[in-house]
Structures are given as structure tokens and as C-alpha cells.
Design a protein around this motif. Structure first.
Motif, PDB file in Angstrom:
ATOM      1  N   ILE A   1      15.747   3.083  14.795  1.00 18.06           N
ATOM      2  CA  ILE A   1      15.303   3.525  13.308  1.00 18.06           C
ATOM      3  C   ILE A   1      13.696   2.191  13.444  1.00 18.06           C
ATOM      4  CG2 ILE A   1      15.928   4.725  12.735  1.00 18.06           C
ATOM      5  CD1 ILE A   1      16.741   2.482  10.330  1.00 18.06           C
ATOM      6  N   ALA A   2      12.305   1.918  13.212  1.00 13.43           N
ATOM      7  CA  ALA A   2      11.011   1.357  12.576  1.00 13.43           C
ATOM      8  C   ALA A   2      11.187   1.442  11.476  1.00 13.43           C
ATOM      9  CB  ALA A   2       9.661   1.962  13.490  1.00 13.43           C
ATOM     10  N   CYS A   3      11.380  -0.124  10.942  1.00 11.26           N
ATOM     11  CA  CYS A   3      11.524  -0.527  10.009  1.00 11.26           C
ATOM     12  C   CYS A   3      10.069  -1.608   9.263  1.00 11.26           C
ATOM     13  CB  CYS A   3      12.986  -1.831   9.329  1.00 11.26           C
ATOM     14  SG  CYS A   3      14.064  -0.617   9.820  1.00 11.26           S
ATOM     15  N   ASP A   4       9.318  -1.480   7.962  1.00 11.36           N
ATOM     16  CA  ASP A   4       8.056  -1.333   7.439  1.00 11.36           C
ATOM     17  C   ASP A   4       8.475  -2.191   5.823  1.00 11.36           C
ATOM     18  OD1 ASP A   4       5.679  -3.225   8.135  1.00 11.36           O
ATOM     19  OD2 ASP A   4       4.728  -1.572   7.831  1.00 11.36           O
ATOM     20  N   GLY A   5       7.570  -3.311   5.385  1.00 13.21           N
ATOM     21  CA  GLY A   5       7.156  -3.304   4.247  1.00 13.21           C
ATOM     22  C   GLY A   5       8.803  -4.245   3.641  1.00 13.21           C
ATOM     23  N   ASN A   6       7.907  -4.837   2.593  1.00  7.74           N
ATOM     24  CA  ASN A   6       8.964  -6.011   2.222  1.00  7.74           C
ATOM     25  C   ASN A   6       9.484  -5.145   0.824  1.00  7.74           C
ATOM     26  OD1 ASN A   6       9.804  -8.601   1.275  1.00  7.74           O
ATOM     27  ND2 ASN A   6       8.171  -9.417   0.949  1.00  7.74           N
TER      28      ASN A   6
ATOM     29  N   VAL B   1      12.489  -0.765   4.887  1.00  8.44           N
ATOM     30  CA  VAL B   1      12.393  -0.002   4.648  1.00  8.44           C
ATOM     31  C   VAL B   1      12.471   0.991   6.247  1.00  8.44           C
ATOM     32  CG1 VAL B   1      13.007   0.463   2.115  1.00  8.44           C
ATOM     33  CG2 VAL B   1      10.417   0.981   3.650  1.00  8.44           C
ATOM     34  N   PRO B   2      12.824   1.891   5.830  1.00  6.54           N
ATOM     35  CA  PRO B   2      12.868   2.525   7.425  1.00  6.54           C
ATOM     36  C   PRO B   2      11.674   3.453   7.401  1.00  6.54           C
ATOM     37  CG  PRO B   2      14.770   3.577   6.637  1.00  6.54           C
ATOM     38  CD  PRO B   2      14.858   2.560   5.543  1.00  6.54           C
ATOM     39  N   VAL B   3      11.190   3.318   8.444  1.00  5.73           N
ATOM     40  CA  VAL B   3       9.928   4.620   8.440  1.00  5.73           C
ATOM     41  C   VAL B   3       9.199   5.499   9.388  1.00  5.73           C
ATOM     42  CG1 VAL B   3       8.045   2.661   7.004  1.00  5.73           C
ATOM     43  CG2 VAL B   3       8.195   2.699   9.541  1.00  5.73           C
ATOM     44  N   HIS B   4      10.267   4.693  10.789  1.00  8.30           N
ATOM     45  CA  HIS B   4      10.276   6.218  11.425  1.00  8.30           C
ATOM     46  C   HIS B   4      11.276   5.963  12.474  1.00  8.30           C
ATOM     47  CE1 HIS B   4       8.412   7.394  15.753  1.00  8.30           C
ATOM     48  NE2 HIS B   4       8.610   6.218  15.758  1.00  8.30           N
ATOM     49  N   PHE B   5      11.771   7.289  13.533  1.00  8.75           N
ATOM     50  CA  PHE B   5      13.052   7.147  14.047  1.00  8.75           C
ATOM     51  C   PHE B   5      12.328   7.029  14.698  1.00  8.75           C
ATOM     52  CE2 PHE B   5      15.860   8.791  16.449  1.00  8.75           C
ATOM     53  CZ  PHE B   5      17.406   8.652  15.687  1.00  8.75           C
TER      54      PHE B   5
ATOM     55  N   PRO C   1       0.479  -1.092   0.133  1.00  6.59           N
ATOM     56  CA  PRO C   1       0.299  -0.373  -0.351  1.00  6.59           C
ATOM     57  C   PRO C   1       0.715   1.263   0.203  1.00  6.59           C
ATOM     58  CG  PRO C   1      -0.376  -0.992   1.937  1.00  6.59           C
ATOM     59  CD  PRO C   1       0.736  -2.298   1.115  1.00  6.59           C
ATOM     60  N   SER C   2       0.065   2.340  -0.486  1.00  3.98           N
ATOM     61  CA  SER C   2       1.153   4.079  -0.847  1.00  3.98           C
ATOM     62  C   SER C   2       1.086   4.790   1.105  1.00  3.98           C
ATOM     63  CB  SER C   2       0.309   4.781  -1.335  1.00  3.98           C
ATOM     64  OG  SER C   2      -0.714   5.038  -1.080  1.00  3.98           O
ATOM     65  N   TYR C   3       0.594   3.789   1.793  1.00  2.81           N
ATOM     66  CA  TYR C   3       1.033   4.109   3.241  1.00  2.81           C
ATOM     67  C   TYR C   3       2.403   4.316   3.685  1.00  2.81           C
ATOM     68  CZ  TYR C   3       1.030   4.640   8.647  1.00  2.81           C
ATOM     69  OH  TYR C   3       1.611   4.975   9.835  1.00  2.81           O
ATOM     70  N   GLY C   4       2.412   2.852   3.540  1.00  4.72           N
ATOM     71  CA  GLY C   4       4.361   2.386   3.951  1.00  4.72           C
ATOM     72  C   GLY C   4       4.915   3.408   3.117  1.00  4.72           C
ATOM     73  N   GLN C   5       4.999   3.668   1.568  1.00  7.84           N
ATOM     74  CA  GLN C   5       5.721   4.019   0.908  1.00  7.84           C
ATOM     75  C   GLN C   5       5.550   5.331   1.251  1.00  7.84           C
ATOM     76  OE1 GLN C   5       7.787   2.966  -1.591  1.00  7.84           O
ATOM     77  NE2 GLN C   5       8.513   5.327  -2.128  1.00  7.84           N
ATOM     78  N   SER C   6       4.714   6.583   1.381  1.00 12.15           N
ATOM     79  CA  SER C   6       4.929   7.835   2.255  1.00 12.15           C
ATOM     80  C   SER C   6       5.215   8.243   3.629  1.00 12.15           C
ATOM     81  CB  SER C   6       3.610   8.101   2.284  1.00 12.15           C
ATOM     82  OG  SER C   6       2.685   7.167   2.952  1.00 12.15           O
ATOM     83  N   MET C   7       5.338   6.866   4.582  1.00 15.01           N
ATOM     84  CA  MET C   7       6.156   6.162   5.716  1.00 15.01           C
ATOM     85  C   MET C   7       7.300   6.825   5.052  1.00 15.01           C
ATOM     86  SD  MET C   7       3.504   7.396   8.175  1.00 15.01           S
ATOM     87  CE  MET C   7       4.617   7.164   9.246  1.00 15.01           C
ATOM     88  N   TYR C   8       8.084   5.815   4.255  1.00 15.36           N
ATOM     89  CA  TYR C   8       9.164   5.780   4.590  1.00 15.36           C
ATOM     90  C   TYR C   8       9.967   7.123   3.086  1.00 15.36           C
ATOM     91  CZ  TYR C   8      13.651   4.568   1.520  1.00 15.36           C
ATOM     92  OH  TYR C   8      15.159   4.076   1.071  1.00 15.36           O
TER      93      TYR C   8
END
Length: 145
Positions: free
Chosen positions: A131-136, A139-143, A25-32
Motif C-alpha cells: 500500500i502507498a501511504c501519505d500524510g503526517n 495513512v494508506p491512500v492507495h492499494f 490538504p483535504s486531498y490526502g484525507q479524501s484519498m484516505y
């Protein structure tokens, strides 16, 4: 009627692909992208108050109000992405999707604010970051700290 059936099938296909993890979903990309905007600066060494004042404004963290604290990581995004490949650790929110590494950073702390005028104190160091990472792939999405 045929259009409604086609749309229903496309929606079902999209939901199936999402469930299988084949489409992110674009949510993960936007968080990255947000993580990169707020925390990544591989082109500068940073460390000064002048640096923080400029970067916080340029990166949009002084509107609508001054962000209290922010950390810029002075490493390329590939190096930061590699932190996501280290073993999982617990995040501050209890989730197990955080990872840690040692990098050069500039911490920017708000020292004064008035309407349209945020002032920061900068401090450079090499230190452990989480850092928090998500996706496949991950990738980093949160410090986290």
C-alpha cells in the motif's frame, strides 16, 4: 480594500502552514477515505463470489462501469495504518512511499458484466499486500498490489 488585504493575509498564512506541513490538504484525507471505502472491511471474512458481488455494488465500484479487480483487506484500520510504519519500498509508479504487510484479503475479479449487472469471483487468502501511504501521520491512500 481592508477585506481584500485580510483575505490576502489569510491566504498567505494558509500557504505558509501548508508549506510547513501543519495543515494537511483535504486531498490526502479524501484519498484516505476512498482507500477505506474501496479496500477495508474488518467486519466480514469474505472470500466468496456472493461477498464480492454485494460489496462491489455496495461500495460503489460497479458504476458507471464494473471495476475489473479489487481487493478487500479484512483487518481493522489501525492494523492497516501500522503497515505504513514498515520500511519504505518502491511502488509500481516508481515512488518510494509504499509499504508491505501480510493480511487476510478477498480478491474480487470481474467475470461477467452487462448494463447494471457486474458479476465477480471471490478468492480469500492471507498474503502480502503493498500500500502507498501519505500524510503526517502516514495513512494508506492507495492499494498498490
Amino acid at each position: 480594500m481592508a477585506l481584500q488585504k485580510t483575505l490576502s493575509l489569510l491566504l498567505l498564512l494558509l500557504l505558509t502552514l501548508l508549506g510547513l506541513g501543519l495543515v494537511q490538504p483535504s486531498y490526502g484525507q479524501s484519498m484516505y477515505l476512498r482507500f477505506q471505502r474501496q479496500h477495508v472491511d474488518s467486519t466480514q471474512r469474505g472470500g466468496t463470489s456472493l461477498y464480492c458481488n454485494k460489496m462491489m455494488q455496495t461500495r460503489g465500484m460497479t458504476r458507471p462501469r464494473c471495476k475489473q479487480f479489487n481487493t478487500f483487506i479484512h483487518a481493522d484500520i489501525g492494523t492497516i495504518n501500522n503497515i505504513c510504519r514498515t520500511p519504505n519500498i518502491r511502488c509500481k509508479n516508481g515512488k518510494m512511499n509504499c509499504h508491505e504487510g501480510v493480511v487476510r484479503v478477498t480478491d474480487c475479479k470481474l467475470t461477467a458484466s452487462s448494463p447494471r449487472n457486474c458479476r465477480y469471483q471471490g478468492r480469500a487468502s492471507s498474503r502480502r499486500v503493498v500500500i502507498a501511504c501519505d500524510g503526517n501521520p502516514l495513512v494508506p491512500v492507495h492499494f498498490d498490489g
